[in-house]
Design a protein around this motif. Sequence first.
Motif, PDB file in Angstrom:
ATOM      1  N   THR A 220       7.944 -21.098 -20.568  1.00 50.59           N
ATOM      2  CA  THR A 220       9.294 -21.509 -20.182  1.00 50.59           C
ATOM      3  C   THR A 220       9.700 -20.942 -18.828  1.00 50.59           C
ATOM      4  O   THR A 220      10.503 -21.542 -18.127  1.00 50.59           O
ATOM      5  N   LYS A 221       9.136 -19.770 -18.465  1.00 54.77           N
ATOM      6  CA  LYS A 221       9.453 -19.148 -17.183  1.00 54.77           C
ATOM      7  C   LYS A 221       8.191 -18.516 -16.599  1.00 54.77           C
ATOM      8  O   LYS A 221       7.396 -17.932 -17.325  1.00 54.77           O
TER       9      LYS A 221
ATOM     10  N   GLY B 186      10.396 -28.793 -17.879  1.00 48.92           N
ATOM     11  CA  GLY B 186      11.433 -27.921 -17.345  1.00 48.92           C
ATOM     12  C   GLY B 186      11.058 -26.457 -17.275  1.00 48.92           C
ATOM     13  O   GLY B 186      11.905 -25.595 -17.484  1.00 48.92           O
TER      14      GLY B 186
ATOM     15  N   ALA C 262      10.707 -23.092 -15.644  1.00 46.14           N
ATOM     16  CA  ALA C 262      11.317 -22.473 -14.464  1.00 46.14           C
ATOM     17  C   ALA C 262      10.278 -21.619 -13.743  1.00 46.14           C
ATOM     18  O   ALA C 262       9.777 -20.642 -14.298  1.00 46.14           O
TER      19      ALA C 262
ATOM     20  N   SER D 257       9.594 -19.498 -10.232  1.00 48.81           N
ATOM     21  CA  SER D 257      10.227 -18.947  -9.040  1.00 48.81           C
ATOM     22  C   SER D 257       9.456 -19.368  -7.793  1.00 48.81           C
ATOM     23  O   SER D 257       8.270 -19.711  -7.857  1.00 48.81           O
TER      24      SER D 257
ATOM     25  N   ASN E  54      10.722 -32.940 -13.095  1.00 40.99           N
ATOM     26  CA  ASN E  54      11.204 -31.831 -13.916  1.00 40.99           C
ATOM     27  C   ASN E  54      10.134 -31.215 -14.811  1.00 40.99           C
ATOM     28  O   ASN E  54      10.454 -30.546 -15.794  1.00 40.99           O
TER      29      ASN E  54
ATOM     30  N   VAL F  52      10.701 -26.639 -12.611  1.00 45.09           N
ATOM     31  CA  VAL F  52      11.959 -26.595 -11.873  1.00 45.09           C
ATOM     32  C   VAL F  52      12.061 -25.245 -11.163  1.00 45.09           C
ATOM     33  O   VAL F  52      11.462 -24.264 -11.605  1.00 45.09           O
TER      34      VAL F  52
ATOM     35  N   GLY G   1      12.953 -21.698 -10.266  1.00 43.29           N
ATOM     36  CA  GLY G   1      13.553 -20.567 -10.950  1.00 43.29           C
ATOM     37  C   GLY G   1      14.297 -19.689  -9.977  1.00 43.29           C
ATOM     38  O   GLY G   1      14.363 -19.968  -8.786  1.00 43.29           O
ATOM     39  N   ARG G   2      14.866 -18.609 -10.490  1.00 43.17           N
ATOM     40  CA  ARG G   2      15.584 -17.684  -9.625  1.00 43.17           C
ATOM     41  C   ARG G   2      14.603 -16.953  -8.722  1.00 43.17           C
ATOM     42  O   ARG G   2      13.589 -16.453  -9.176  1.00 43.17           O
TER      43      ARG G   2
END
Length: 227
Positions: free
Chosen positions: A106-107, A163, A165, A167, A185, A188, A190-191
């Motif tokens: 997910t990240k 989706g 995320a 970075s 998507n 996407v 990320g921060r």
Amino acid sequence: MALNSGATTASPGNAAISPGTGRRARQVTDWFAWLLPPVYLVATALLVQAGLVSDALVFGNMATPLISVLVLFYASTGWHVTAYEKDLLSARTLTGGRPVDLARLTKVGRSEVAGQGSTDDRLILTDAHGVRVIVNKLRGGHRDADVDRLVRRALLERPIDAGVAVSARAAERLGLEDEVRRANNKMVPGRSLRGWVVGWMPILLTLVYLPVGFGLLILGYLAAGSP
């Protein structure tokens, strides 16, 4: 999807190597890290008021934020990273084994800590089971290429609109900048921190940490009723 990107894979003979195994350990360490500063502040204040300990322990309030950050990072930092079948990448951590499900990421982030003449560069992987692990290279490897290849392959094989995320710094390391910018998507943005922020991070952290540390110290003395 099978991990056949050229890296050596192992068959999970241990039943503990299964998705979500490290979720509870992550939850415990996260709660410990977040609760340490307020719990320490209240506990020491009560003990000082009761005359059971010296008010010198109030100075510990300045260190609790740093301890919390170290717990969050090092509790998820993995070594002896091994690729297993069924899209699992397992690593040993201070809280035990943490298998991360590459097929359900997910990240994806990136941690870069500058040292003397080198940089400790690692990927931060979080899956849908709530497992987080910080890894660099496979067990016995001398390069991070195998881990990068496995993570990159898993991300590219995710379905449209997954989706995940990613970075900007992680995308740069994995060579996925164009994929992250696509409109499907699958991945996407990320921060991310800007390059100049990363370069000035030690000074910026010091400027943030000092007010927080002194603020907790003052609160500790006020709560303890010390002069």
